[in-house]
Design an enzyme around this catalytic site. Structure first.
Site, PDB file in Angstrom:
ATOM      1  N   ASP A   1      -5.662  -0.285   5.851  1.00 56.88           N
ATOM      2  CA  ASP A   1      -6.508  -0.690   6.977  1.00 56.88           C
ATOM      3  C   ASP A   1      -7.702   0.250   7.132  1.00 56.88           C
ATOM      4  O   ASP A   1      -8.850  -0.177   7.218  1.00 56.88           O
ATOM      5  CB  ASP A   1      -5.695  -0.688   8.291  1.00 56.88           C
ATOM      6  CG  ASP A   1      -4.477  -1.588   8.196  1.00 56.88           C
ATOM      7  OD1 ASP A   1      -4.402  -2.384   7.249  1.00 56.88           O
ATOM      8  OD2 ASP A   1      -3.595  -1.482   9.074  1.00 56.88           O
TER       9      ASP A   1
ATOM     10  N   ASP B   1       0.825  -1.229   0.000  1.00 58.54           N
ATOM     11  CA  ASP B   1       0.000   0.000   0.000  1.00 58.54           C
ATOM     12  C   ASP B   1       0.850   1.266   0.000  1.00 58.54           C
ATOM     13  O   ASP B   1       0.575   2.207  -0.743  1.00 58.54           O
ATOM     14  CB  ASP B   1      -1.062   0.000   1.120  1.00 58.54           C
ATOM     15  CG  ASP B   1      -0.540  -0.077   2.537  1.00 58.54           C
ATOM     16  OD1 ASP B   1       0.681  -0.267   2.732  1.00 58.54           O
ATOM     17  OD2 ASP B   1      -1.372   0.061   3.476  1.00 58.54           O
TER      18      ASP B   1
ATOM     19  N   GLY C   1      -3.537  -6.169  18.926  1.00 55.47           N
ATOM     20  CA  GLY C   1      -2.239  -6.823  18.734  1.00 55.47           C
ATOM     21  C   GLY C   1      -2.304  -8.084  17.887  1.00 55.47           C
ATOM     22  O   GLY C   1      -1.305  -8.776  17.735  1.00 55.47           O
TER      23      GLY C   1
ATOM     24  N   TYR D   1       9.004  -1.797  10.291  1.00 51.35           N
ATOM     25  CA  TYR D   1       8.044  -1.288   9.303  1.00 51.35           C
ATOM     26  C   TYR D   1       8.609  -0.022   8.652  1.00 51.35           C
ATOM     27  O   TYR D   1       8.659   0.108   7.430  1.00 51.35           O
ATOM     28  CB  TYR D   1       6.708  -0.996   9.991  1.00 51.35           C
ATOM     29  CG  TYR D   1       5.584  -0.618   9.046  1.00 51.35           C
ATOM     30  CD1 TYR D   1       4.716  -1.588   8.557  1.00 51.35           C
ATOM     31  CD2 TYR D   1       5.382   0.700   8.641  1.00 51.35           C
ATOM     32  CE1 TYR D   1       3.684  -1.257   7.684  1.00 51.35           C
ATOM     33  CE2 TYR D   1       4.366   1.041   7.779  1.00 51.35           C
ATOM     34  CZ  TYR D   1       3.508   0.064   7.305  1.00 51.35           C
ATOM     35  OH  TYR D   1       2.482   0.411   6.443  1.00 51.35           O
TER      36      TYR D   1
ATOM     37  N   GLY E   1      -3.078  -8.135  14.691  1.00 54.40           N
ATOM     38  CA  GLY E   1      -2.911  -7.824  13.269  1.00 54.40           C
ATOM     39  C   GLY E   1      -4.242  -7.707  12.548  1.00 54.40           C
ATOM     40  O   GLY E   1      -4.311  -7.851  11.332  1.00 54.40           O
ATOM     41  N   LEU E   2      -5.314  -7.428  13.287  1.00 53.40           N
ATOM     42  CA  LEU E   2      -6.642  -7.348  12.672  1.00 53.40           C
ATOM     43  C   LEU E   2      -7.177  -5.914  12.685  1.00 53.40           C
ATOM     44  O   LEU E   2      -8.370  -5.683  12.549  1.00 53.40           O
ATOM     45  CB  LEU E   2      -7.613  -8.308  13.376  1.00 53.40           C
ATOM     46  CG  LEU E   2      -7.179  -9.782  13.327  1.00 53.40           C
ATOM     47  CD1 LEU E   2      -8.145 -10.658  14.107  1.00 53.40           C
ATOM     48  CD2 LEU E   2      -7.070 -10.282  11.886  1.00 53.40           C
ATOM     49  N   SER E   3      -6.272  -4.954  12.862  1.00 55.99           N
ATOM     50  CA  SER E   3      -6.612  -3.532  12.750  1.00 55.99           C
ATOM     51  C   SER E   3      -7.600  -3.048  13.796  1.00 55.99           C
ATOM     52  O   SER E   3      -8.531  -2.295  13.487  1.00 55.99           O
ATOM     53  CB  SER E   3      -7.151  -3.201  11.357  1.00 55.99           C
ATOM     54  OG  SER E   3      -6.102  -3.221  10.452  1.00 55.99           O
ATOM     55  N   SER E   4      -7.359  -3.432  15.041  1.00 57.85           N
ATOM     56  CA  SER E   4      -8.207  -2.878  16.099  1.00 57.85           C
ATOM     57  C   SER E   4      -8.023  -1.358  16.162  1.00 57.85           C
ATOM     58  O   SER E   4      -8.961  -0.630  16.488  1.00 57.85           O
ATOM     59  CB  SER E   4      -7.866  -3.513  17.446  1.00 57.85           C
ATOM     60  OG  SER E   4      -6.523  -3.249  17.784  1.00 57.85           O
TER      61      SER E   4
HETATM   62  C1  GLA Z   1      -0.019  -2.545   8.447  1.00 57.07           C
HETATM   63  C2  GLA Z   1      -0.263  -1.143   7.911  1.00 57.07           C
HETATM   64  C3  GLA Z   1      -0.843  -1.204   6.493  1.00 57.07           C
HETATM   65  C4  GLA Z   1      -0.016  -2.101   5.585  1.00 57.07           C
HETATM   66  C5  GLA Z   1       0.259  -3.441   6.268  1.00 57.07           C
HETATM   67  C6  GLA Z   1       1.206  -4.299   5.469  1.00 57.07           C
HETATM   68  O1  GLA Z   1      -1.231  -3.219   8.629  1.00 57.07           O
HETATM   69  O2  GLA Z   1      -1.169  -0.454   8.736  1.00 57.07           O
HETATM   70  O3  GLA Z   1      -0.922   0.112   5.967  1.00 57.07           O
HETATM   71  O4  GLA Z   1       1.164  -1.467   5.194  1.00 57.07           O
HETATM   72  O5  GLA Z   1       0.813  -3.276   7.563  1.00 57.07           O
HETATM   73  O6  GLA Z   1       0.611  -4.696   4.277  1.00 57.07           O
END
Ligand code: GLA
Length: 388
Positions: A171, A36, A121, A221, A123-126
């Site tokens: 996300d 992204d 935590g 990251y 990895g599900l975008s809380s």
């Molecule tokens: C996290 C970041 C996203 C994306 C992913 C990796 O979730 O928030 O913007 O970069 O890592 O794909």
């Protein structure tokens, strides 16, 4: 789904008025990882787990927030922005409020009560669910019809400024705009999104949470982002028109790859091939080719593990265990990496065996219990009507 009535009742007891309700889901990415922020393609879906916000205006310019998850109360003033990067969840809420104000939305003071069943935590975008649900609540209470793309951009800005994470748009975008029964193919340069129907009659999306998060996640990251930018700068000598790795085809990359330093070469190789895999995966889903989709997921994981180097032993183990189950069509890490979850495409008739195998084998090696859940593609953020 979280029960609506208990939150409404708790709000009335706490603040003495009747609230409106807003929700935003978590997300999982099917494929298109670390593309992204390279202006590339991603294919995430919203999940059914969600953050629910009960909210009502108040006469002054303050925002009071209670979390039913942590029991904490936080408060901030819309007129006088507080310090950034406090390392608490207030960063997400105040961050999105300030980003909306900067985008010209005149917010009003408000009381909020929040409850979420998106695990933090994992990895599900809380965090995106928190930004988008509270941002939607604050904007709507102020009478604004907020464009969901603007809301997503405000959530991303909150991450950049208040949280200090230099994330891409994936996300917040899918949390704001997800469509039930569909993944979204998002072009992260133009922000055009194409819903891709998910035929889950034959196979289910299964999330395995490794229950581990390594500290490296945010520093690595930011380092990966910088390495990609360095790759673009070097490749520009040969491909003068390029603005981002999105502009580099696999064939162009192969012609010039040897000129790059080894680490930069492998980072770029991942991004360039992952963009191609993501477009191929959307096409595979469109024609109902789940086996093809599964193979692309496997290639994506190997590329993230070996070339982009954002996986970890626990995620690799989950993928390896998934591979032992005949009815698992594909498995890969999902999200930023260094912990969090894997995503698996599992034939419905193999679901019980898949779950039993992961629950047995993962703790045997790691001594950690994983969470395993099947998720349908859910809807993006919205106001919850009274009758819902
Ligand atoms: C996290 C970041 C996203 C994306 C992913 C990796 O979730 O928030 O913007 O970069 O890592 O794909």
């Amino acid at each position: 789904m979280i029960e609506r009535e208990p939150l409404r009742r708790a709000f009335r007891e706490l603040y003495g008025t009747a609230p409106r309700l807003f929700r935003a889901p978590g997300r999982v990415n099917l494929i298109g990882e670390h593309t992204d922020y390279n202006d590339g393609f991603v294919l995430p879906m919203a999940i059914e787990r969600e953050t629910l916000v009960a909210a009502a205006t108040r006469p002054d310019r303050r925002v009071r927030v209670r979390s039913l998850n942590t029991g904490e109360d936080v408060e901030f003033d819309l007129e006088h922005p507080g310090p950034v990067r406090r390392g608490s969840w207030i960063d997400y809420v105040e961050g999105v409020a300030q980003a909306l104000i900067r985008r010209g939305v005149s917010l009003r003071g408000a009381d909020l009560l929040i409850f979420s069943n998106v695990p933090a935590g994992a990895g599900l975008s809380s965090s995106a669910a928190l930004e988008i649900s509270t941002g939607l609540a604050l904007a709507t209470l102020a009478g604004a019809e907020i464009d969901p793309v603007v809301l997503a951009l405000a959530g991303q800005e909150a991450e950049h400024t208040y949280v200090g994470a230099n994330v891409g748009i994936m996300d917040q975008f899918v949390v704001a705009l997800g469509r039930a029964g569909h993944a979204l193919l998002i072009d992260c340069r133009t922000l055009a999104a194409t819903p891709v129907p998910l035929d889950t009659a034959g196979a289910a999306i299964v999330i395995c949470d490794s229950n581990i998060k390594h500290d490296l996640a945010s520093s690595e990251y930011n380092r990966r982002r910088a390495e990609c930018e360095e790759g673009v700068a070097l490749l520009r000598q040969f491909l003068p028109g390029i603005r981002a790795l999105r502009d580099v085809s696999v064939a162009d990359f192969e012609r010039h790859a040897a000129a790059l330093p080894e680490v930069i070469r492998r980072r770029c190789l991942h991004v360039v091939t992952e963009n191609a895999r993501t477009l191929a995966a959307a096409a595979a889903l469109e024609r109902g080719d789940l086996a093809g989709m599964g193979r692309l997921m496997g290639e994506s994981h190997r590329s993230l593990r070996d070339d982009y180097e954002v996986s970890c032993a626990e995620l690799d183990l989950l993928v390896e265990i998934a591979g032992q189950v005949g009815g698992c069509l594909g498995a890969r890490m999902t999200g930023g990496g260094f912990g969090g979850s894997t995503i698996n495409l599992v034939r419905r008739d193999a679901l019980a065996e898949f779950q039993a195998t992961v629950l047995r084998e993962y703790p045997r090696v790691t001594n950690i219990s994983p969470f395993v859940y099947v998720s349908e593609a859910g809807e993006g953020a919205k106001e919850v009507r009274d009758e819902e």
